[in-house]
Write a protein that holds these residues in place. Structure first.
Motif, PDB file in Angstrom:
ATOM      1  N   ASP A   1       0.864  -1.180   0.000  1.00 43.14           N
ATOM      2  CA  ASP A   1       0.000   0.000   0.000  1.00 43.14           C
ATOM      3  C   ASP A   1       0.902   1.232   0.000  1.00 43.14           C
ATOM      4  OD1 ASP A   1      -1.927   1.919   0.295  1.00 43.14           O
ATOM      5  OD2 ASP A   1      -2.792   1.110   2.133  1.00 43.14           O
ATOM      6  N   SER A   2       0.887   1.968  -1.094  1.00 46.24           N
ATOM      7  CA  SER A   2       1.752   3.127  -1.209  1.00 46.24           C
ATOM      8  C   SER A   2       0.988   4.252  -1.903  1.00 46.24           C
ATOM      9  CB  SER A   2       3.018   2.769  -1.998  1.00 46.24           C
ATOM     10  OG  SER A   2       3.974   3.799  -1.915  1.00 46.24           O
ATOM     11  N   LYS A   3       1.584   5.407  -1.998  1.00 44.37           N
ATOM     12  CA  LYS A   3       0.913   6.549  -2.598  1.00 44.37           C
ATOM     13  C   LYS A   3       0.609   6.275  -4.062  1.00 44.37           C
ATOM     14  CE  LYS A   3       1.263  11.555  -3.231  1.00 44.37           C
ATOM     15  NZ  LYS A   3       2.081  12.768  -3.010  1.00 44.37           N
ATOM     16  N   GLY A   4      -0.667   6.308  -4.396  1.00 44.39           N
ATOM     17  CA  GLY A   4      -1.080   6.166  -5.781  1.00 44.39           C
ATOM     18  C   GLY A   4      -1.373   4.752  -6.233  1.00 44.39           C
ATOM     19  N   TYR A   5      -0.988   3.748  -5.434  1.00 44.62           N
ATOM     20  CA  TYR A   5      -1.293   2.371  -5.841  1.00 44.62           C
ATOM     21  C   TYR A   5      -1.403   1.456  -4.614  1.00 44.62           C
ATOM     22  CZ  TYR A   5       3.548   0.872  -5.008  1.00 44.62           C
ATOM     23  OH  TYR A   5       4.756   0.567  -4.424  1.00 44.62           O
ATOM     24  N   LYS A   6      -2.120   0.354  -4.807  1.00 46.25           N
ATOM     25  CA  LYS A   6      -2.284  -0.664  -3.770  1.00 46.25           C
ATOM     26  C   LYS A   6      -2.371  -2.013  -4.473  1.00 46.25           C
ATOM     27  CE  LYS A   6      -5.058   0.180  -0.319  1.00 46.25           C
ATOM     28  NZ  LYS A   6      -6.299   0.358   0.510  1.00 46.25           N
ATOM     29  N   ILE A   7      -1.728  -3.019  -3.898  1.00 47.16           N
ATOM     30  CA  ILE A   7      -1.729  -4.369  -4.469  1.00 47.16           C
ATOM     31  C   ILE A   7      -2.403  -5.316  -3.475  1.00 47.16           C
ATOM     32  CG2 ILE A   7      -0.340  -6.243  -5.418  1.00 47.16           C
ATOM     33  CD1 ILE A   7       1.860  -4.172  -5.971  1.00 47.16           C
ATOM     34  N   LYS A   8      -3.370  -6.080  -3.966  1.00 54.04           N
ATOM     35  CA  LYS A   8      -4.102  -7.028  -3.127  1.00 54.04           C
ATOM     36  C   LYS A   8      -4.048  -8.441  -3.727  1.00 54.04           C
ATOM     37  CE  LYS A   8      -7.833  -3.982  -1.399  1.00 54.04           C
ATOM     38  NZ  LYS A   8      -9.304  -3.789  -1.424  1.00 54.04           N
ATOM     39  N   ARG A   9      -4.110  -9.406  -2.832  1.00 57.79           N
ATOM     40  CA  ARG A   9      -4.383 -10.800  -3.224  1.00 57.79           C
ATOM     41  C   ARG A   9      -5.836 -11.073  -2.869  1.00 57.79           C
ATOM     42  NH1 ARG A   9      -4.903 -15.909  -1.051  1.00 57.79           N
ATOM     43  NH2 ARG A   9      -3.976 -17.650  -2.238  1.00 57.79           N
ATOM     44  N   ILE A  10      -6.652 -11.457  -3.838  1.00 56.02           N
ATOM     45  CA  ILE A  10      -8.081 -11.677  -3.633  1.00 56.02           C
ATOM     46  C   ILE A  10      -8.378 -13.165  -3.810  1.00 56.02           C
ATOM     47  CG2 ILE A  10     -10.396 -11.212  -4.535  1.00 56.02           C
ATOM     48  CD1 ILE A  10      -9.398  -8.455  -5.364  1.00 56.02           C
ATOM     49  N   GLU A  11      -9.119 -13.733  -2.854  1.00 56.86           N
ATOM     50  CA  GLU A  11      -9.521 -15.135  -2.940  1.00 56.86           C
ATOM     51  C   GLU A  11     -11.040 -15.210  -2.805  1.00 56.86           C
ATOM     52  OE1 GLU A  11      -8.252 -19.497  -1.081  1.00 56.86           O
ATOM     53  OE2 GLU A  11      -6.983 -17.721  -0.821  1.00 56.86           O
ATOM     54  N   VAL A  12     -11.698 -15.779  -3.817  1.00 55.80           N
ATOM     55  CA  VAL A  12     -13.164 -15.846  -3.868  1.00 55.80           C
ATOM     56  C   VAL A  12     -13.599 -17.300  -3.754  1.00 55.80           C
ATOM     57  CG1 VAL A  12     -15.231 -15.189  -5.155  1.00 55.80           C
ATOM     58  CG2 VAL A  12     -13.144 -13.824  -5.374  1.00 55.80           C
ATOM     59  N   LYS A  13     -14.530 -17.563  -2.851  1.00 56.90           N
ATOM     60  CA  LYS A  13     -15.020 -18.916  -2.634  1.00 56.90           C
ATOM     61  C   LYS A  13     -15.808 -19.419  -3.841  1.00 56.90           C
ATOM     62  CE  LYS A  13     -17.006 -17.588   1.194  1.00 56.90           C
ATOM     63  NZ  LYS A  13     -17.751 -17.559   2.480  1.00 56.90           N
ATOM     64  N   PRO A  14     -15.860 -20.730  -4.045  1.00 53.95           N
ATOM     65  CA  PRO A  14     -16.631 -21.284  -5.169  1.00 53.95           C
ATOM     66  C   PRO A  14     -18.092 -20.828  -5.125  1.00 53.95           C
ATOM     67  CG  PRO A  14     -15.262 -22.986  -4.193  1.00 53.95           C
ATOM     68  CD  PRO A  14     -15.163 -21.788  -3.286  1.00 53.95           C
ATOM     69  N   GLY A  15     -18.585 -20.357  -6.264  1.00 56.10           N
ATOM     70  CA  GLY A  15     -19.967 -19.921  -6.366  1.00 56.10           C
ATOM     71  C   GLY A  15     -20.252 -18.558  -5.780  1.00 56.10           C
ATOM     72  N   ALA A  16     -19.252 -17.916  -5.192  1.00 54.22           N
ATOM     73  CA  ALA A  16     -19.465 -16.628  -4.531  1.00 54.22           C
ATOM     74  C   ALA A  16     -19.337 -15.477  -5.521  1.00 54.22           C
ATOM     75  CB  ALA A  16     -18.482 -16.445  -3.387  1.00 54.22           C
ATOM     76  N   ALA A  17     -19.946 -14.343  -5.151  1.00 50.15           N
ATOM     77  CA  ALA A  17     -19.941 -13.178  -6.030  1.00 50.15           C
ATOM     78  C   ALA A  17     -19.733 -11.912  -5.220  1.00 50.15           C
ATOM     79  CB  ALA A  17     -21.269 -13.081  -6.802  1.00 50.15           C
ATOM     80  N   LEU A  18     -18.858 -11.034  -5.701  1.00 53.84           N
ATOM     81  CA  LEU A  18     -18.739  -9.698  -5.125  1.00 53.84           C
ATOM     82  C   LEU A  18     -19.931  -8.867  -5.585  1.00 53.84           C
ATOM     83  CD1 LEU A  18     -15.790 -10.918  -5.102  1.00 53.84           C
ATOM     84  CD2 LEU A  18     -14.998  -8.543  -5.118  1.00 53.84           C
ATOM     85  N   SER A  19     -20.165  -7.755  -4.940  1.00 60.61           N
ATOM     86  CA  SER A  19     -21.290  -6.904  -5.325  1.00 60.61           C
ATOM     87  C   SER A  19     -21.041  -6.270  -6.692  1.00 60.61           C
ATOM     88  CB  SER A  19     -21.507  -5.814  -4.278  1.00 60.61           C
ATOM     89  OG  SER A  19     -20.352  -5.001  -4.154  1.00 60.61           O
ATOM     90  N   LEU A  20     -22.129  -5.909  -7.367  1.00 56.98           N
ATOM     91  CA  LEU A  20     -22.030  -5.064  -8.558  1.00 56.98           C
ATOM     92  C   LEU A  20     -21.745  -3.662  -8.056  1.00 56.98           C
ATOM     93  CD1 LEU A  20     -22.348  -4.773 -11.645  1.00 56.98           C
ATOM     94  CD2 LEU A  20     -24.775  -4.245 -11.213  1.00 56.98           C
TER      95      LEU A  20
END
Length: 490
Positions: free
Chosen positions: A393-412
């Motif tokens: 996490d630094s000025k102007g950018y951020k890097i994430k590792r995202i893990e999504v469970k089977p069948g799961a959905a993030l919000s629109l």
């Protein structure tokens, strides 16, 4: 309303566990800490399931902050599945903590609403205790339930093994004739000085207050009306605002909930009522109230050193004595030290003298005064769809590792201030980007411009793992506009 054999375990999942910082934080508190193979909450649910099944009951009720709803479901679902039977998990979701008396009052209201012609026994359990063996806990719980069915407001008293000054005590009075091993409570005592605790231990009349109770729903509501009527009255008002949400869960009006008095069940009822009993429990018990208590659960080497392995890190211990290390993913070397607590996490390191284990809360108090988010959040955040971990996490950018469970959905959703680059590491992602819906597979990537509506779905049967690179002038989590969410979040 008639009494029945129904027993409803009620698990109270609150408290910050500040003495277990930096692992226990507001957004991931003590009950979710692993001790052995399972978290404390998972072990509590397993004990609750054993009592429920022994009583031929089906319900387990969790009372917790609304922010823990989905994390609790993730922790509890595998336990209930492995225990089998027809166990059902229910949740009362608090918008803020108001202590144990309001929590138990709402649990009693829920029980009466669900079983209006009965008077079930509530077996009230903290979510963060360590108890073994389970069979002995079930036996003592059944003894407490038997007392509750006869109208006693029943406490669990832990037979003391040392003159502990960090616990409250209960003085046992006359035996309750009809139930072996059960006594009327003579008085409750606050945490004593060492000399007084030694007297208590020698007398054999005192037990530690285990913070667990067995009481009928109607009895505890009547006791609140008699001894703390403002709690009883406002709990009834709050229950009247209850709304069913996703799953078998209830939320409450925040303004009415805030009017509930902040008071424990001990002060509100147990120290005032005349029909209070205590059962003596001889099972192994710890409230895991500090890192020193956690260290006692680990096997020590010949020099008294203990290690808690939580990641892939390596411990190099040279000429070190009586030192506890919680390993993450880094190597930790101890050289010529003794009586230390060393707790390693990705964004915070605790090094403390073991004798100061109760003072870790002072670190949290200092961080709070500084306005630091280290008291609230971890680099890994839990969401109903999975997790994300901030890698940088630094000025102007951020890097994430995202893990999504089977069948799961993030919000629109949409972001005003940031763009996102998504790179699939494993699995397959179904991506909505503006008007387009398409698949992104392993080693492929896509770009989400600021202002575009977008959604991420895992259509597969294995976890989806992605790297997300955010860029923009504002990268905080409140830059989210949600248009649709399967989890009912605003």
């Amino acid at each position: 309303m008639t009494s029945t054999n129904r027993v409803i375990p009620v698990i109270l999942c609150g408290g910050a566990g500040t003495r277990l910082w930096p692992v226990s934080r507001k957004n991931f508190p003590k009950p979710f800490l692993k001790v052995g193979a399972e978290s404390l909450i998972a072990q509590t649910v397993r004990r609750a399931a054993a009592v429920a099944k022994a009583a031929d009951s089906q319900d387990i009720l969790l009372v917790s902050n609304e922010g823990y709803q989905f994390l609790l479901q993730d922790e509890c679902a595998p336990v209930l599945k492995s225990e089998g039977g027809n166990l059902a998990l229910h949740q009362l979701l608090e918008p803020q903590g108001r202590n144990t008396a309001p929590a138990i009052a709402l649990a009693a209201q829920w029980a009466q609403a669900k079983y209006p012609n009965e008077n079930p026994v509530l077996l009230v359990l903290p979510a963060d205790h360590l108890i073994n063996p389970v069979a002995e806990f079930v036996r003592v719980a059944q003894q407490a339930v038997a007392a509750a069915r006869k109208g006693w407001l029943t406490c669990f008293g832990i037979t003391p093994t040392a003159p502990e000054t960090g616990f409250g005590y209960i003085q046992q009075g006359a035996p309750v004739d009809e139930i072996n091993g059960t006594f009327a409570v003579q008085r409750f005592v606050e945490k004593p000085k060492l000399s007084v605790a030694m007297e208590y231990l020698a007398s054999g009349q005192y037990v530690w207050n285990g913070g667990m109770f067995a009481l009928r729903a109607g009895d505890v509501l009547n006791a609140l009306e008699a001894n703390e009527p403002t709690v009883a009255a406002q709990a009834a008002v709050v229950w009247g605002t209850a709304k069913a949400t996703v799953g078998s869960a209830y939320t409450f009006n925040k303004d009415e909930f805030a009017k509930l008095p902040d008071i424990s069940i001990d002060y509100a009822v147990m120290e005032k009522a005349s029909n209070v009993a205590v059962v003596a429990a001889n099972f192994q018990w710890s409230d895991i109230g500090s890192w020193a208590a956690l260290a006692e659960q680990c096997e020590a080497d010949s020099k008294g050193n203990t290690v808690q392995q939580e990641g892939e890190g390596q411990l190099i211990s040279i000429d070190s004595n009586n030192t506890h290390v919680r390993l993450g993913n880094r190597a930790v070397a101890t050289l010529g030290v003794e009586n230390l607590l060393i707790v390693d996490t990705p964004d915070a390191l605790l090094v403390a003298d073991k004798s100061r284990h109760q003072d870790v809360k002072k670190v949290v108090e200092t961080l709070k005064a500084q306005g630091s988010e280290l008291v609230n959040v971890h680099p890994t955040a839990h969401r109903p769809w999975g997790t994300y971990t901030v890698l940088e996490d630094s000025k102007g950018y951020k890097i994430k590792r995202i893990e999504v469970k089977p069948g799961a959905a993030l919000s629109l959703q949409m972001h005003h201030h940031r763009s996102e680059h998504w790179i699939v590491v494993s699995g397959t992602a179904e991506v909505t980007n503006g008007e387009n819906v398409f698949l992104v597979r392993k080693n492929e990537s896509t770009y989400i411009p600021a202002g575009n509506k977008h959604r991420l779905v895992n259509p597969g049967v294995l976890n989806l793992v992605m790297i997300e690179v955010q860029s923009g002038d504002y990268l905080e989590e409140d830059d989210i506009v949600r248009f649709d969410d399967v989890y009912g979040r605003a």
